[in-house]
Write a protein that holds these residues in place. Structure first.
Motif, PDB file in Angstrom:
ATOM      1  N   THR A 150       0.841  -1.202   0.000  1.00  0.00           N
ATOM      2  CA  THR A 150       0.000   0.000   0.000  1.00  0.00           C
ATOM      3  C   THR A 150       0.872   1.247   0.000  1.00  0.00           C
ATOM      4  OG1 THR A 150      -1.755  -1.135   1.223  1.00  0.00           O
ATOM      5  CG2 THR A 150      -1.777   1.271   1.243  1.00  0.00           C
ATOM      6  N   GLU A 151       0.641   2.127  -0.957  1.00  0.00           N
ATOM      7  CA  GLU A 151       1.433   3.342  -1.060  1.00  0.00           C
ATOM      8  C   GLU A 151       0.949   4.368  -0.038  1.00  0.00           C
ATOM      9  OE1 GLU A 151       2.106   6.517  -4.614  1.00  0.00           O
ATOM     10  OE2 GLU A 151       2.646   4.417  -5.072  1.00  0.00           O
ATOM     11  N   ILE A 152       1.896   4.953   0.681  1.00  0.00           N
ATOM     12  CA  ILE A 152       1.552   5.953   1.691  1.00  0.00           C
ATOM     13  C   ILE A 152       2.475   7.155   1.576  1.00  0.00           C
ATOM     14  CG2 ILE A 152       0.682   4.222   3.322  1.00  0.00           C
ATOM     15  CD1 ILE A 152       3.284   4.695   4.928  1.00  0.00           C
ATOM     16  N   ASP A 153       1.964   8.305   1.962  1.00  0.00           N
ATOM     17  CA  ASP A 153       2.781   9.510   2.070  1.00  0.00           C
ATOM     18  C   ASP A 153       3.392   9.550   3.460  1.00  0.00           C
ATOM     19  OD1 ASP A 153       2.137  10.416  -0.500  1.00  0.00           O
ATOM     20  OD2 ASP A 153       0.296  11.376   0.230  1.00  0.00           O
ATOM     21  N   LEU A 154       4.681   9.791   3.511  1.00  0.00           N
ATOM     22  CA  LEU A 154       5.369   9.823   4.797  1.00  0.00           C
ATOM     23  C   LEU A 154       4.987  11.056   5.599  1.00  0.00           C
ATOM     24  CD1 LEU A 154       8.933   8.823   3.552  1.00  0.00           C
ATOM     25  CD2 LEU A 154       7.480   7.449   5.055  1.00  0.00           C
ATOM     26  N   PRO A 155       4.871  10.912   6.933  1.00  0.00           N
ATOM     27  CA  PRO A 155       4.684  12.096   7.774  1.00  0.00           C
ATOM     28  C   PRO A 155       5.869  13.044   7.621  1.00  0.00           C
ATOM     29  CG  PRO A 155       4.268  10.072   9.012  1.00  0.00           C
ATOM     30  CD  PRO A 155       4.877   9.662   7.711  1.00  0.00           C
ATOM     31  N   GLU A 156       5.639  14.303   7.853  1.00  0.00           N
ATOM     32  CA  GLU A 156       6.715  15.289   7.731  1.00  0.00           C
ATOM     33  C   GLU A 156       7.869  14.950   8.671  1.00  0.00           C
ATOM     34  OE1 GLU A 156       7.428  20.142   8.107  1.00  0.00           O
ATOM     35  OE2 GLU A 156       5.422  19.284   8.364  1.00  0.00           O
ATOM     36  N   GLY A 157       9.075  14.956   8.134  1.00  0.00           N
ATOM     37  CA  GLY A 157      10.269  14.668   8.926  1.00  0.00           C
ATOM     38  C   GLY A 157      10.649  13.204   8.988  1.00  0.00           C
ATOM     39  N   ALA A 158       9.802  12.322   8.472  1.00  0.00           N
ATOM     40  CA  ALA A 158      10.056  10.881   8.601  1.00  0.00           C
ATOM     41  C   ALA A 158      11.287  10.431   7.821  1.00  0.00           C
ATOM     42  CB  ALA A 158       8.839  10.084   8.152  1.00  0.00           C
ATOM     43  N   ALA A 159      11.495  11.023   6.636  1.00  0.00           N
ATOM     44  CA  ALA A 159      12.612  10.577   5.796  1.00  0.00           C
ATOM     45  C   ALA A 159      13.970  10.784   6.470  1.00  0.00           C
ATOM     46  CB  ALA A 159      12.579  11.298   4.454  1.00  0.00           C
ATOM     47  N   ASP A 160      14.035  11.761   7.377  1.00  0.00           N
ATOM     48  CA  ASP A 160      15.287  12.032   8.086  1.00  0.00           C
ATOM     49  C   ASP A 160      15.323  11.396   9.474  1.00  0.00           C
ATOM     50  OD1 ASP A 160      16.600  13.701   6.125  1.00  0.00           O
ATOM     51  OD2 ASP A 160      15.093  15.228   6.588  1.00  0.00           O
ATOM     52  N   ALA A 161      14.342  10.542   9.767  1.00  0.00           N
ATOM     53  CA  ALA A 161      14.267   9.923  11.096  1.00  0.00           C
ATOM     54  C   ALA A 161      14.166   8.405  11.036  1.00  0.00           C
ATOM     55  CB  ALA A 161      13.066  10.483  11.858  1.00  0.00           C
ATOM     56  N   VAL A 162      14.203   7.844   9.822  1.00  0.00           N
ATOM     57  CA  VAL A 162      14.061   6.402   9.648  1.00  0.00           C
ATOM     58  C   VAL A 162      15.269   5.864   8.892  1.00  0.00           C
ATOM     59  CG1 VAL A 162      12.683   4.562   8.588  1.00  0.00           C
ATOM     60  CG2 VAL A 162      11.536   6.534   9.640  1.00  0.00           C
ATOM     61  N   TRP A 163      15.835   4.768   9.408  1.00  0.00           N
ATOM     62  CA  TRP A 163      16.969   4.104   8.764  1.00  0.00           C
ATOM     63  C   TRP A 163      16.551   2.712   8.303  1.00  0.00           C
ATOM     64  CZ3 TRP A 163      17.386   7.933  12.123  1.00  0.00           C
ATOM     65  CH2 TRP A 163      18.432   8.866  11.985  1.00  0.00           C
ATOM     66  N   LEU A 164      16.973   2.352   7.083  1.00  0.00           N
ATOM     67  CA  LEU A 164      16.616   1.065   6.491  1.00  0.00           C
ATOM     68  C   LEU A 164      17.840   0.182   6.327  1.00  0.00           C
ATOM     69  CD1 LEU A 164      14.381   2.296   3.521  1.00  0.00           C
ATOM     70  CD2 LEU A 164      13.615   1.606   5.804  1.00  0.00           C
ATOM     71  N   SER A 165      17.599  -1.125   6.224  1.00  0.00           N
ATOM     72  CA  SER A 165      18.673  -2.038   5.846  1.00  0.00           C
ATOM     73  C   SER A 165      19.053  -1.764   4.387  1.00  0.00           C
ATOM     74  CB  SER A 165      18.221  -3.499   6.006  1.00  0.00           C
ATOM     75  OG  SER A 165      17.112  -3.768   5.155  1.00  0.00           O
ATOM     76  N   VAL A 166      20.294  -2.045   4.026  1.00  0.00           N
ATOM     77  CA  VAL A 166      20.755  -1.766   2.668  1.00  0.00           C
ATOM     78  C   VAL A 166      20.540  -2.950   1.736  1.00  0.00           C
ATOM     79  CG1 VAL A 166      22.475  -0.132   3.481  1.00  0.00           C
ATOM     80  CG2 VAL A 166      23.130  -2.511   3.117  1.00  0.00           C
ATOM     81  N   SER A 167      20.118  -4.081   2.254  1.00  0.00           N
ATOM     82  CA  SER A 167      19.933  -5.282   1.439  1.00  0.00           C
ATOM     83  C   SER A 167      18.673  -5.196   0.614  1.00  0.00           C
ATOM     84  CB  SER A 167      19.878  -6.524   2.329  1.00  0.00           C
ATOM     85  OG  SER A 167      18.823  -6.399   3.244  1.00  0.00           O
ATOM     86  N   ASP A 168      18.548  -6.125  -0.338  1.00  0.00           N
ATOM     87  CA  ASP A 168      17.349  -6.274  -1.156  1.00  0.00           C
ATOM     88  C   ASP A 168      17.113  -5.064  -2.043  1.00  0.00           C
ATOM     89  OD1 ASP A 168      15.229  -7.612  -2.203  1.00  0.00           O
ATOM     90  OD2 ASP A 168      13.813  -7.092  -0.629  1.00  0.00           O
ATOM     91  N   GLN A 169      18.184  -4.583  -2.698  1.00  0.00           N
ATOM     92  CA  GLN A 169      18.063  -3.515  -3.689  1.00  0.00           C
ATOM     93  C   GLN A 169      17.596  -4.147  -4.986  1.00  0.00           C
ATOM     94  OE1 GLN A 169      19.357  -0.281  -2.891  1.00  0.00           O
ATOM     95  NE2 GLN A 169      18.504   0.603  -4.731  1.00  0.00           N
ATOM     96  N   ARG A 170      16.443  -3.738  -5.481  1.00  0.00           N
ATOM     97  CA  ARG A 170      15.858  -4.392  -6.636  1.00  0.00           C
ATOM     98  C   ARG A 170      16.193  -3.667  -7.930  1.00  0.00           C
ATOM     99  NH1 ARG A 170       9.698  -5.440  -4.848  1.00  0.00           N
ATOM    100  NH2 ARG A 170       9.757  -3.188  -4.721  1.00  0.00           N
ATOM    101  N   ALA A 171      16.331  -4.418  -9.014  1.00  0.00           N
ATOM    102  CA  ALA A 171      16.663  -3.826 -10.309  1.00  0.00           C
ATOM    103  C   ALA A 171      15.462  -3.098 -10.876  1.00  0.00           C
ATOM    104  CB  ALA A 171      17.122  -4.907 -11.249  1.00  0.00           C
TER     105      ALA A 171
END
Length: 216
Positions: A195-216
């Motif tokens: 499900t596509e969602i819009d991130l809350p303001e400031g979320a992109a600078d407050a969430v860290w993801l794993s670097v694995s599973d980069q898809r082509a």
């Protein structure tokens, strides 16, 4: 020198470089701690005299080996307490930071060890921050800040900053928590369970993801 103020400085310096490489400056320390720059300058001088930090005028502040061990010990206390409050007392992840700030200075080592044992010696707190072990060692996997993740990147949420309780609540409302897999669509947009969602303001600078599973 046993001092909550000293420990708060060391904890802040330690935390600053956990998820990025730039060292903290005295002005940044003043902002995070909510103190006057002149007060921070004087405390940094004291910490340097105690052998806990290295610092040159107008330059960044770094922990010495001794300072890092002490900081890791305080961080360990704080994050174990946060985990304990969530698991055993039903606190939500946006409520525990301030409570842990108070309790970390008052719990005995014996009680802390009992809490760690009761919890099964967790490696991460409710926000995904690594809990140092008794020797100060932490274990993390490679990560990328959500703001820096390219479109079509897929990764698990490894960590969410606990600095803004309102943002933590907003993330829960849209289904984002530690361990949830996100598909990056573009700036400010991700997919959660398809499900596509819009991130809350400031979320992109407050969430860290794993670097694995980069898809082509």
């Amino acid at each position: 020198m046993a001092s909550p103020a000293v420990d708060d400085y060391l904890k802040t310096i330690y935390h600053h470089t956990e998820w990025q490489d730039a060292r903290i400056t005295p002005s940044q320390l003043a902002t995070v701690l909510g103190l006057a720059p002149s007060s921070v300058t004087e405390m940094v001088k004291k910490l340097a005299a105690l052998g806990l930090v290295t610092h040159r005028p107008y330059g960044p502040v770094s922990l010495t080996d001794v300072g890092e061990r002490r900081a890791a010990s305080v961080i360990r206390r704080h994050r174990l307490i946060e985990t304990w409050l969530v698991r055993d007392f039903g606190y939500s992840w946006d409520e525990v930071h301030d409570e842990a700030d108070v309790l970390e200075h008052s719990l005995s080592d014996r009680l802390l060890e009992g809490i760690d044992d009761r919890l099964g010696r967790p490696r991460f707190d409710p926000h995904g921050d690594a809990i140092p072990d008794a020797a100060g060692v932490v274990h993390r996997e490679p990560f990328v800040l959500l703001a820096d993740a390219a479109p079509r990147h897929t990764g698990r949420v490894l960590r969410v900053s606990d600095r803004d309780p309102a943002l933590l609540r907003a993330l829960v409302d849209v289904g984002i928590d530690v361990g949830v897999t996100l598909d990056v669509v573009g700036a400010g947009t991700v997919k959660v369970a398809g499900t596509e969602i819009d991130l809350p303001e400031g979320a992109a600078d407050a969430v860290w993801l794993s670097v694995s599973d980069q898809r082509a």
